[in-house]
Design an enzyme around this catalytic site. Structure first.
Site, PDB file in Angstrom:
ATOM      1  CB  ALA A  80      -0.925   0.007   1.214  1.00  0.00           C
ATOM      2  CG  ASP A  81       2.836   4.983  -1.603  1.00  0.00           C
ATOM      3  OD1 ASP A  81       3.803   4.865  -0.830  1.00  0.00           O
ATOM      4  OD2 ASP A  81       2.570   6.047  -2.209  1.00  0.00           O
ATOM      5  CB  THR A  82      -1.197   6.786   2.043  1.00  0.00           C
ATOM      6  OG1 THR A  82      -1.774   5.515   2.332  1.00  0.00           O
ATOM      7  CG2 THR A  82      -2.233   7.872   2.298  1.00  0.00           C
TER       8      THR A  82
END
Lengths: 197, 197
Positions: A76-78
């Protein structure tokens, strides 16, 4: 759903591991050590590209040593995006001040990209998606911005704020998934896994 | 803001005390023991009426013993409303099942009323407001509803769910303040106190 499938989270974020646990998904953590560089410029493409890089890296390493195992890796990346620009983590307090000045009295976007690489029943799958939430911030005075920066909570956070900390008093409202802003859209992840497995 | 003013939370909710602490507002807890009956039917009137009853009750008792002190009392009440009906806490698992069946594949509202009774510099003030958030829930199968009920998380929660627990995987998104759904609209409370004090 996902019985006897080992879940691996390819992220060191304590917030992401908490959200997975909260959803009842037992998991191990294996952090990718590959460099975090994406070619994409649009925030939704950018976060999906980085999520894929992290998940794929951990998948390849794990697969070699666990050929007989059913498992899936979640990457995941935000990022925070304001006025079309991606805001990363602040490099200094002055940098944090500049970002928070852009966010106050305004609505910005938070994008999280999620990639799932799985090997279940001998079948390999790749699945990537993103979730977007809008965040509306109350007007903040210079003093309020500086007070928040002095708490140190802005460090190591995309966009220079954490929605779970003291910054909460400045958030007028959100539109979309709250946990997406925390760092993992756990609802959409659950719904997608339900469809796939 | 509010230096040398003692803050009293008239609520036993661990979630409310956490949110106040998160916002940096040190406080004591004094729980009202008056009966929780409101005359109003509209959810926003209902929660404000109950918040006032709780805050006023604690205010009156505290005031008698602390005539010289600057202090304020915060009362709050939260309800879930679906299709115009107020949903309270479930009386049984069957009751919880009925409520969750109404909420799934639908959008409902969460209202929190907040009342602030203060005595600062010899001046007494009363201030009441409410915050509304909309919550959209994914479709849920009978099995998913029963699985959630079996966790016990639905007990003692208005509308039979807690947004912070395992139910998070069923929430598609919200529109408004997340902490209002948790039980205290800490941002609006901070903004209102900033105007008043």
């Amino acid at each position: 759903m996902l019985e006897n499938v080992n879940i691996i989270l390819a992220s060191a974020s304590p917030r992401r591991t908490e959200l997975l646990a909260q959803a009842g998904m037992n998991h191990k953590i294996i952090v990718s050590d590959c460099e975090e560089h994406a070619k994409a410029h649009a925030p939704e493409e950018y976060v999906m590209e980085l999520a894929q890089i992290k998940a794929e890296d951990v998948f390849q390493k794990y697969y070699k040593e666990h050929l007989e195992e059913d498992f899936l890796v979640i990457g995941a990346d935000t990022v925070v995006a304001a006025e079309g620009k991606i805001l990363g983590k602040p490099k200094s307090d002055a940098d944090a001040y500049e970002m928070l000045s852009m966010l106050q009295a305004n609505t910005h976007q938070v994008y999280t990209g999620v990639a799932v690489c799985s090997c279940v029943g001998g079948e390999m799958k790749r699945h990537t998606f993103f979730e977007r939430s809008d965040v509306e911030v109350y007007p903040m005075s210079e003093e309020e911005i500086n007070t928040y920066i002095s708490t140190g909570d802005c460090r190591d956070k995309a966009g220079s704020y954490g929605i779970q900390g003291q910054f909460a008093v400045h958030i007028k409202g959100i539109h979309g998934d709250y946990n997406n802003i925390v760092g993992l859209p756990i609802a959409k992840l659950y719904q997608e896994l339900k469809k796939e497995f």
